[in-house]
Design a protein around this motif. Structure first.
Motif, short mmCIF file in Angstrom:
data_model
loop_
_atom_site.label_atom_id
_atom_site.label_comp_id
_atom_site.label_asym_id
_atom_site.label_seq_id
_atom_site.Cartn_x
_atom_site.Cartn_y
_atom_site.Cartn_z
N PHE A 213 0.83 -1.21 0.00
CA PHE A 213 0.00 0.00 0.00
C PHE A 213 0.87 1.26 0.00
O PHE A 213 0.58 2.23 -0.70
CB PHE A 213 -0.93 0.00 1.21
CG PHE A 213 -2.17 -0.82 1.02
CD1 PHE A 213 -3.16 -0.41 0.15
CD2 PHE A 213 -2.34 -2.00 1.71
CE1 PHE A 213 -4.31 -1.16 -0.04
CE2 PHE A 213 -3.48 -2.76 1.53
CZ PHE A 213 -4.47 -2.35 0.66
N ALA A 214 1.91 1.25 0.83
CA ALA A 214 2.77 2.43 0.93
C ALA A 214 3.47 2.72 -0.39
O ALA A 214 3.48 3.85 -0.89
CB ALA A 214 3.79 2.23 2.04
N ALA A 215 4.08 1.68 -0.97
CA ALA A 215 4.79 1.86 -2.24
C ALA A 215 3.82 2.26 -3.34
O ALA A 215 4.11 3.15 -4.17
CB ALA A 215 5.53 0.58 -2.62
N GLY A 216 2.65 1.62 -3.38
CA GLY A 216 1.66 1.97 -4.39
C GLY A 216 1.18 3.40 -4.24
O GLY A 216 0.99 4.11 -5.23
N GLY A 217 0.98 3.82 -2.99
CA GLY A 217 0.54 5.20 -2.76
C GLY A 217 1.58 6.21 -3.22
O GLY A 217 1.24 7.23 -3.84
N VAL A 220 1.49 6.30 -7.10
CA VAL A 220 0.37 7.07 -7.64
C VAL A 220 0.60 8.56 -7.45
O VAL A 220 0.36 9.37 -8.37
CB VAL A 220 -0.94 6.63 -6.96
CG1 VAL A 220 -2.09 7.57 -7.36
CG2 VAL A 220 -1.29 5.20 -7.34
N ALA A 221 1.08 8.95 -6.26
CA ALA A 221 1.34 10.37 -6.00
C ALA A 221 2.40 10.91 -6.96
O ALA A 221 2.29 12.04 -7.47
CB ALA A 221 1.78 10.56 -4.55
N GLY A 222 3.44 10.10 -7.22
CA GLY A 222 4.48 10.53 -8.13
C GLY A 222 3.97 10.74 -9.54
O GLY A 222 4.32 11.73 -10.22
N LEU A 223 3.12 9.81 -10.01
CA LEU A 223 2.56 9.95 -11.36
C LEU A 223 1.65 11.16 -11.47
O LEU A 223 1.64 11.87 -12.48
CB LEU A 223 1.80 8.68 -11.74
CG LEU A 223 2.65 7.43 -11.98
CD1 LEU A 223 1.76 6.26 -12.37
CD2 LEU A 223 3.70 7.67 -13.05
N GLY A 281 7.13 7.89 -9.41
CA GLY A 281 5.88 7.14 -9.57
C GLY A 281 6.10 5.76 -10.13
O GLY A 281 5.57 4.76 -9.62
N LEU A 282 6.89 5.69 -11.19
CA LEU A 282 7.15 4.38 -11.79
C LEU A 282 7.92 3.46 -10.84
O LEU A 282 7.67 2.25 -10.76
CB LEU A 282 7.93 4.57 -13.09
CG LEU A 282 7.15 5.25 -14.23
CD1 LEU A 282 8.06 5.51 -15.42
CD2 LEU A 282 5.95 4.41 -14.65
N ALA A 283 8.87 4.04 -10.09
CA ALA A 283 9.63 3.24 -9.13
C ALA A 283 8.72 2.72 -8.02
O ALA A 283 8.81 1.55 -7.60
CB ALA A 283 10.77 4.07 -8.53
N GLY A 284 7.81 3.59 -7.52
CA GLY A 284 6.90 3.18 -6.46
C GLY A 284 5.96 2.08 -6.90
O GLY A 284 5.78 1.08 -6.22
N LEU A 324 -5.05 12.18 -16.76
CA LEU A 324 -4.49 11.25 -15.81
C LEU A 324 -5.51 10.19 -15.46
O LEU A 324 -6.71 10.46 -15.47
CB LEU A 324 -4.06 11.97 -14.52
CG LEU A 324 -3.08 13.14 -14.71
CD1 LEU A 324 -2.83 13.81 -13.36
CD2 LEU A 324 -1.78 12.64 -15.30
N GLY A 325 -5.03 8.99 -15.11
CA GLY A 325 -5.95 7.91 -14.72
C GLY A 325 -5.31 7.03 -13.69
O GLY A 325 -4.11 6.80 -13.70
#
Length: 330
Positions: A213-217, A220-223, A281-284, A324-325
């Motif tokens: 969840f943390a990495a995904g969040g 998403v924030a980075g993107l 974003g891509l790294a997360g 954005l999506g």
């Protein structure tokens, strides 16, 4: 040792423990009698709480049919109809095991016990407690401070009328408490609430899920940051085209007026932020995907859970902005 002493010695070894136990047994009997007398006096005076507790303790120390029958009477007068109903049943079951002589000494008690049970039966409330679907394994349910066995969940059981306190606690979670009021003869079903997630399992599933969840969040924030600043950059570049070179009558396409220079500087800054945002974003999202895909397989009970995943990114970009999506299911 004479022959007579040799005959007496083995008998002494048998009698001595009995003799030693007799004073203790006599003391327990005296204590039980004193408690029963005090409890009976309190019951007759209407002090049912102290009276019933004293009689119950007397019966615990020295179980006797008469004490059990009196305890049932006390609980009935106190309004604990379910408890009294059960005690009358216990008395009748015990009465069946007595010898004929002992049964004679019970007098009219069996008849009274049967009559009282018939009167109490329709007055006994029933309560069924159940956990919500998906409650964590190992969730503890208590009713009035006592743990409810898992086999009893969902089963309608007799309880005394009045207020009851029920609680749930998932492993590692907080206690959630609720109160329920039951009238005479009322039957209720109650689905309990459970707060908090289960504690991490031995394979670290819960901690891994938190990391996903943390990495995904972060991804998403980075993107989102990259997309927004990218849109700003595209907008600034259109301003640069309008205020530089031939658009403002200059032969040098790199020459700009004041507005063009400010737009060019701003585009340089937002472009850098956009690049960094997309990179983070891509790294997360990549880290989240790796953590999720390498997570240990779940047990059979959750093997058919809904598939989970997350997708986010810039769907389209152009001079007028970006689209954005982000979508997912967890």
């Amino acid at each position: 040792m004479t022959r007579r002493l040799r005959r007496i010695a083995p008998l002494a070894f048998v009698l001595c423990p009995l003799a030693a136990a007799t004073p203790a047994a006599a003391q327990d009997s005296a204590t039980a009698t004193a408690l029963f007398d005090r409890g009976l006096a309190d019951m007759e005076a209407g002090r049912y709480e102290t009276g019933c507790k004293a009689i119950a303790e007397s019966h615990r120390i020295e179980p006797k049919p008469g004490a059990l029958f009196t305890l049932a009477i006390c609980e009935s007068r106190w309004g604990h109809v379910a408890t009294a109903f059960a005690h009358f049943g216990d008395y009748l079951a015990l009465h069946e095991q007595l010898t004929p002589e002992q049964k004679v000494r019970q007098g009219e008690r069996p008849k009274v016990a049967k009559q009282e049970r018939e009167k109490l039966a329709p007055l006994v409330p029933e309560l069924a407690l159940s956990l919500p679907p998906g409650a964590p394994a190992g969730t503890v349910v208590k009713r009035d401070g006592r743990v409810v066995d898992g086999a009893a969940l969902g089963v309608s059981v007799p309880v005394d009328p009045g207020e009851h306190v029920v609680s749930t606690q998932a492993p590692g979670g907080p206690v959630q408490e609720a109160r329920i009021q039951l009238a005479h003869g009322e039957k209720k079903r109650m689905e309990l609430q459970v707060s908090g997630a289960a504690a991490p399992s031995a394979d670290g599933t819960s901690s891994r899920r938190t990391a996903v969840f943390a990495a995904g969040g972060i991804g998403v924030a980075g993107l989102v940051l990259g997309g927004v600043t990218g849109a700003l950059t595209l907008g600034k570049k259109s301003v640069v085209r309008e205020h530089c070179g031939s658009r403002i009558g200059l032969s040098d396409e790199t020459a700009c007026d004041k507005t063009g220079m400010e737009a060019a500087d701003s585009a340089s800054t937002t472009g850098l932020v956009s690049t960094i945002g997309f990179g983070v974003g891509l790294a997360g999202l990549g880290a989240a995907a790796v953590l999720y895909l390498t997570e240990p397989k779940q047990s059979d009970t959750t093997a058919h859970a809904t598939s989970r995943g997350i997708r986010a990114g810039v769907l389209a970009a152009g001079p007028d902005g970006v689209v954005l999506g982000a979508s997912g299911a967890w």
